[in-house]
Design an enzyme around this catalytic site. Structure first.
Site, PDB file in Angstrom:
ATOM      1  N   CYS A 211      16.713  -9.547   0.660  1.00 12.56           N
ATOM      2  CA  CYS A 211      17.653  -8.579   0.093  1.00 12.56           C
ATOM      3  C   CYS A 211      16.976  -7.400  -0.600  1.00 12.56           C
ATOM      4  O   CYS A 211      17.638  -6.419  -0.947  1.00 12.56           O
ATOM      5  CB  CYS A 211      18.585  -9.282  -0.882  1.00 12.56           C
TER       6      CYS A 211
ATOM      7  N   HIS B  24      26.911  -4.959   0.600  1.00 12.75           N
ATOM      8  CA  HIS B  24      25.507  -5.384   0.581  1.00 12.75           C
ATOM      9  C   HIS B  24      24.951  -5.548   1.997  1.00 12.75           C
ATOM     10  O   HIS B  24      24.665  -6.667   2.426  1.00 12.75           O
ATOM     11  CB  HIS B  24      25.395  -6.678  -0.209  1.00 12.75           C
TER      12      HIS B  24
END
Length: 400
Positions: free
Chosen positions: A83, A343
């Site tokens: 991430c 995201h």
């Protein structure tokens, strides 16, 4: 840090629910990259190196993505760091500029994701998060999906240690959804009451659905340049200086602490932030606006403490006192954050940089943090990927 590094162009797509728009990753990259080039007012041929981040994709997808902008033969490096992929691409591009290897470099990230919880791609080898999950399972009973389990368990530990409440975590979700109403790039632009956030489907522990970041499609791009390039192109008025940046990976304490909070990266964040504050000559009190990695509301609160906004165990007080929204000491995630903006893993860190650049330029429209748009404005960015890596960056206006 030796040579100066400046953000001179940013661009991003709207973040979308996977499958809701007819596009592929080259389309996303073309849109975000073109916007960044137009923002900088330069031609793609002036980019000397490029770093392209994505988590889910085949090798050399970075080349295919950038061929939408041109085929100039420049070095293109594919980047994957979970991430924190977008900010890792930014970190590498900044190193190239700072070292003098490139006068101008591009960091671009994208993701085309599958709906639902994150899953593994390769099942014939050890998963990189296995050690973390096994360590956490010794502390709290294992549950699926893994990501909300890990960050939910860290939230539960914080509640047990410090008396933090589910309501305090939920208020972070309320705040970030409220902020996203003014962000045209956000996947969600709906406001929710505290009661609605608390009543949403429970995912794990204190986390309800409205406190969890969604899977998303999208792209973001950042163009970095050195001081001579900025001067030659007359970009000083729009340039934002990267005054501090650090990447930290897992340390022995991640596992030795026997703590869910450590396993989700709090120590990495703390160490990276300390390095950045020294590099930039600032403290947390000097910061006006922050984009941090709120993959789950629990992690936003943990990150308050790791960034030094308050003491250990005091994150809940910041929430109760509205210190992290407009009118408070800092505005955290004016974009809506990952919870509401979305995201797309490879793009997230670069979208954070884009938002902070607009904030320091004073062009964030209804999201504008007034104190950020002054000559003394300071912005802070935090992006984390478990398994693990954290990148923290600090920014100031170039002509302050």
């Amino acid at each position: 840090m030796s040579g100066k590094v400046f953000v001179v162009g940013v661009g991003m797509t709207k973040f979308e629910k996977p499958g809701s728009r007819e596009w592929d990753y080259p389309d996303m990259a073309r849109e975000a990259g073109t916007k960044a080039l137009e923002d900088a007012g330069i031609d793609y041929r002036e980019i000397e190196q490029a770093y392209v981040g994505y988590v889910y994709g085949e090798s050399t997808s970075g080349q295919r993505a950038l061929y939408e902008l041109g085929m100039t033969g420049l070095p293109i490096v594919n980047v994957n760091n979970n991430c924190s992929t977008g900010s890792t691409a930014l970190f590498l591009a900044a190193q190239a500029v700072r070292s003098g290897s490139a006068a101008c470099a591009l960091a671009l990230g994208f993701e085309k994701m599958q709906p639902g919880s994150l899953g593994s791609t390769f099942d014939d080898r050890e998963q990189p998060m296995l050690r973390h999950l096994l360590a956490l399972a010794e502390l709290q009973e294992f549950a699926l999906p893994p990501a909300p389990y890990m960050f939910g368990a860290a939230g539960k530990e914080h509640m047990e240690r410090y008396g933090t409440t589910a309501k305090q975590f939920a208020r972070i979700g309320v705040k970030n959804h409220r902020h996203s109403v003014n962000n045209p790039y956000a996947q969600f632009q709906d406001e929710y009451t505290l009661e609605e956030v608390l009543a949403a489907k429970t995912i794990y522990g204190p986390l309800t659905k409205l406190q969890c970041s969604p899977t998303s499609d999208g792209s973001a791009a950042v163009i970095l340049a050195g001081e001579d390039f900025v001067d030659r192109h007359g970009l000083g008025d729009q340039a934002v200086e990267l005054v501090g940046q650090a990447m930290v990976t897992d340390m022995n304490s991640t596992f030795d602490d026997k703590s869910a909070i450590s396993l989700v990266g709090a120590d990495m964040t703390r160490k990276a932030a300390e390095k950045v504050y020294v590099q930039a000559g600032i403290t947390a009190d000097d910061v006006d606006v922050i984009e941090l990695h709120d993959c789950f509301s629990t992690n936003e609160l943990l990150t308050y403490e790791a960034l030094g906004l308050c003491g250990e165990g005091e994150g809940g007080k910041l929430v109760d006192n509205d210190e992290t929204t407009y009118g408070g000491r800092w505005v955290v995630n004016p974009s809506g954050g990952l919870i509401s903006k979305g995201h797309p893993l490879g793009a997230t860190g670069l979208a954070q940089c884009s938002e902070l650049t607009w904030q320091l330029r004073g062009t964030a429209d209804a999201r504008q943090v007034a104190s950020a748009a002054t000559k003394d404005g300071v912005a802070l960015q935090h992006n984390i990927g478990l398994g693990g890596a954290v990148v923290v960056s600090a920014y100031r206006p170039a002509n302050r």
